[in-house]
Design a protein around this motif. Structure first.
Motif, PDB file in Angstrom:
ATOM      1  N   ARG A 118      59.331  33.791  39.603  1.00  0.00           N
ATOM      2  CA  ARG A 118      60.366  34.636  40.116  1.00  0.00           C
ATOM      3  C   ARG A 118      61.166  35.834  39.479  1.00  0.00           C
ATOM      4  NH1 ARG A 118      63.225  29.440  42.672  1.00  0.00           N
ATOM      5  NH2 ARG A 118      61.685  29.193  44.425  1.00  0.00           N
ATOM      6  N   ASN A 119      60.981  35.532  38.127  1.00  0.00           N
ATOM      7  CA  ASN A 119      61.460  36.609  37.306  1.00  0.00           C
ATOM      8  C   ASN A 119      60.387  37.829  36.688  1.00  0.00           C
ATOM      9  OD1 ASN A 119      59.846  35.338  35.370  1.00  0.00           O
ATOM     10  ND2 ASN A 119      61.457  34.900  33.933  1.00  0.00           N
ATOM     11  N   GLY A 120      59.394  37.499  37.297  1.00  0.00           N
ATOM     12  CA  GLY A 120      58.162  38.528  37.270  1.00  0.00           C
ATOM     13  C   GLY A 120      57.296  38.175  35.870  1.00  0.00           C
ATOM     14  N   MET A 121      57.996  37.061  35.254  1.00  0.00           N
ATOM     15  CA  MET A 121      57.211  36.864  34.024  1.00  0.00           C
ATOM     16  C   MET A 121      55.791  35.818  34.289  1.00  0.00           C
ATOM     17  SD  MET A 121      58.266  38.259  30.887  1.00  0.00           S
ATOM     18  CE  MET A 121      57.925  39.768  32.445  1.00  0.00           C
ATOM     19  N   PRO A 122      54.879  35.738  33.452  1.00  0.00           N
ATOM     20  CA  PRO A 122      53.860  35.140  33.726  1.00  0.00           C
ATOM     21  C   PRO A 122      54.144  33.629  34.028  1.00  0.00           C
ATOM     22  CG  PRO A 122      53.274  36.270  31.919  1.00  0.00           C
ATOM     23  CD  PRO A 122      54.605  36.744  32.099  1.00  0.00           C
ATOM     24  N   ASP A 123      53.456  33.091  34.676  1.00  0.00           N
ATOM     25  CA  ASP A 123      53.412  31.578  35.048  1.00  0.00           C
ATOM     26  C   ASP A 123      52.173  31.135  35.226  1.00  0.00           C
ATOM     27  OD1 ASP A 123      54.170  28.837  35.447  1.00  0.00           O
ATOM     28  OD2 ASP A 123      55.065  29.282  37.480  1.00  0.00           O
ATOM     29  N   LEU A 124      51.270  31.104  34.161  1.00  0.00           N
ATOM     30  CA  LEU A 124      49.793  31.093  34.564  1.00  0.00           C
ATOM     31  C   LEU A 124      49.272  29.668  34.627  1.00  0.00           C
ATOM     32  CD1 LEU A 124      48.895  33.419  31.534  1.00  0.00           C
ATOM     33  CD2 LEU A 124      49.093  33.930  33.813  1.00  0.00           C
ATOM     34  N   PRO A 125      48.786  29.476  35.847  1.00  0.00           N
ATOM     35  CA  PRO A 125      47.974  28.241  36.095  1.00  0.00           C
ATOM     36  C   PRO A 125      46.926  27.973  35.278  1.00  0.00           C
ATOM     37  CG  PRO A 125      47.419  29.764  37.680  1.00  0.00           C
ATOM     38  CD  PRO A 125      47.906  30.502  36.779  1.00  0.00           C
ATOM     39  N   ARG A 126      46.911  26.964  34.466  1.00  0.00           N
ATOM     40  CA  ARG A 126      45.955  26.850  33.424  1.00  0.00           C
ATOM     41  C   ARG A 126      44.559  26.113  34.219  1.00  0.00           C
ATOM     42  NH1 ARG A 126      48.218  26.483  28.101  1.00  0.00           N
ATOM     43  NH2 ARG A 126      50.266  26.723  28.242  1.00  0.00           N
ATOM     44  N   ALA A 127      44.850  25.375  35.207  1.00  0.00           N
ATOM     45  CA  ALA A 127      43.686  24.758  35.876  1.00  0.00           C
ATOM     46  C   ALA A 127      42.863  25.924  36.562  1.00  0.00           C
ATOM     47  CB  ALA A 127      44.101  23.652  36.781  1.00  0.00           C
ATOM     48  N   GLU A 128      43.272  26.745  37.127  1.00  0.00           N
ATOM     49  CA  GLU A 128      42.643  27.855  37.788  1.00  0.00           C
ATOM     50  C   GLU A 128      42.024  28.630  36.786  1.00  0.00           C
ATOM     51  OE1 GLU A 128      44.784  29.955  40.786  1.00  0.00           O
ATOM     52  OE2 GLU A 128      46.138  28.343  41.168  1.00  0.00           O
ATOM     53  N   GLN A 171      38.948  27.139  35.653  1.00  0.00           N
ATOM     54  CA  GLN A 171      37.772  27.367  36.585  1.00  0.00           C
ATOM     55  C   GLN A 171      37.216  28.459  36.770  1.00  0.00           C
ATOM     56  OE1 GLN A 171      39.802  26.201  40.314  1.00  0.00           O
ATOM     57  NE2 GLN A 171      39.840  23.981  39.949  1.00  0.00           N
ATOM     58  N   LYS A 172      38.101  29.651  36.543  1.00  0.00           N
ATOM     59  CA  LYS A 172      37.580  30.979  36.559  1.00  0.00           C
ATOM     60  C   LYS A 172      36.845  30.943  35.223  1.00  0.00           C
ATOM     61  CE  LYS A 172      38.268  33.732  38.958  1.00  0.00           C
ATOM     62  NZ  LYS A 172      37.486  34.134  40.153  1.00  0.00           N
ATOM     63  N   ALA A 173      36.891  30.550  34.226  1.00  0.00           N
ATOM     64  CA  ALA A 173      36.252  30.584  32.878  1.00  0.00           C
ATOM     65  C   ALA A 173      34.818  29.899  33.091  1.00  0.00           C
ATOM     66  CB  ALA A 173      37.090  29.935  31.601  1.00  0.00           C
ATOM     67  N   ASP A 174      34.928  28.712  33.730  1.00  0.00           N
ATOM     68  CA  ASP A 174      33.881  27.868  33.796  1.00  0.00           C
ATOM     69  C   ASP A 174      32.944  28.676  35.018  1.00  0.00           C
ATOM     70  OD1 ASP A 174      34.713  25.821  32.474  1.00  0.00           O
ATOM     71  OD2 ASP A 174      35.199  24.528  34.389  1.00  0.00           O
TER      72      ASP A 174
END
Length: 144
Positions: free
Chosen positions: A71-81, A84-87
């Motif tokens: 909400r504050n515009g700062m990163p909230d990175l979904p580690r699982a996603e 998956q993208k790295a895979d």
């Protein structure tokens, strides 16, 4: 706090002002005010834009990236996603490496005709199987 105008943000990040306005319209970034007609952004927008650039390079859609900011515009990175993208990138690297090796073999093949080359024929067979199963498109078949 010193704010950056749209021109400064564009110069610092290489992102065109039109893209900045679009990112703001879809909610990826937010301006805080205007100085005349020029949008003013907080310094944090530079981090946000670097993450957006990285996400685009990794193949994330803008909608997917929108969910990566709190909400504050700062990163909230979904580690699982991200995993998956790295895979998926690992799979793509393997497929591209095989394609590169095939092209190099075809370019250097000493056979008088590529159709006389057993390695080339085997590579074609493998490529045909991948295409028919949709593996190279992530399970979606592309029209031939």
């Amino acid at each position: 706090m010193k704010f950056l105008d749209i021109g400064e943000v564009s110069a610092e990040t290489g992102v065109k002002p039109s893209a900045l306005r679009y990112y703001e319209a879809v909610g990826l970034i937010s301006s805080v005010s205007r100085h005349g007609l020029r949008r003013q952004f907080p310094p944090e927008v530079l981090l946000q834009l670097r993450l957006i650039t990285l996400g685009k390079k990794a193949g994330f859609s803008l909608d997917e990236m929108a969910g990566m900011f709190g909400r504050n515009g700062m990163p909230d990175l979904p580690r699982a996603e991200l995993q998956q993208k790295a895979d998926a990138i690992d799979r793509q690297i393997r497929e591209l490496t095989a394609l590169r090796d095939t092209l190099r073999h075809v370019a250097a093949c000493p056979a008088p005709s590529h159709l006389e080359c057993p390695t080339f024929r085997r590579l074609l067979q493998v490529a045909g199987k991948r295409r028919s199963t949709g593996k190279e498109t992530g399970g979606r078949r592309r029209p031939a």
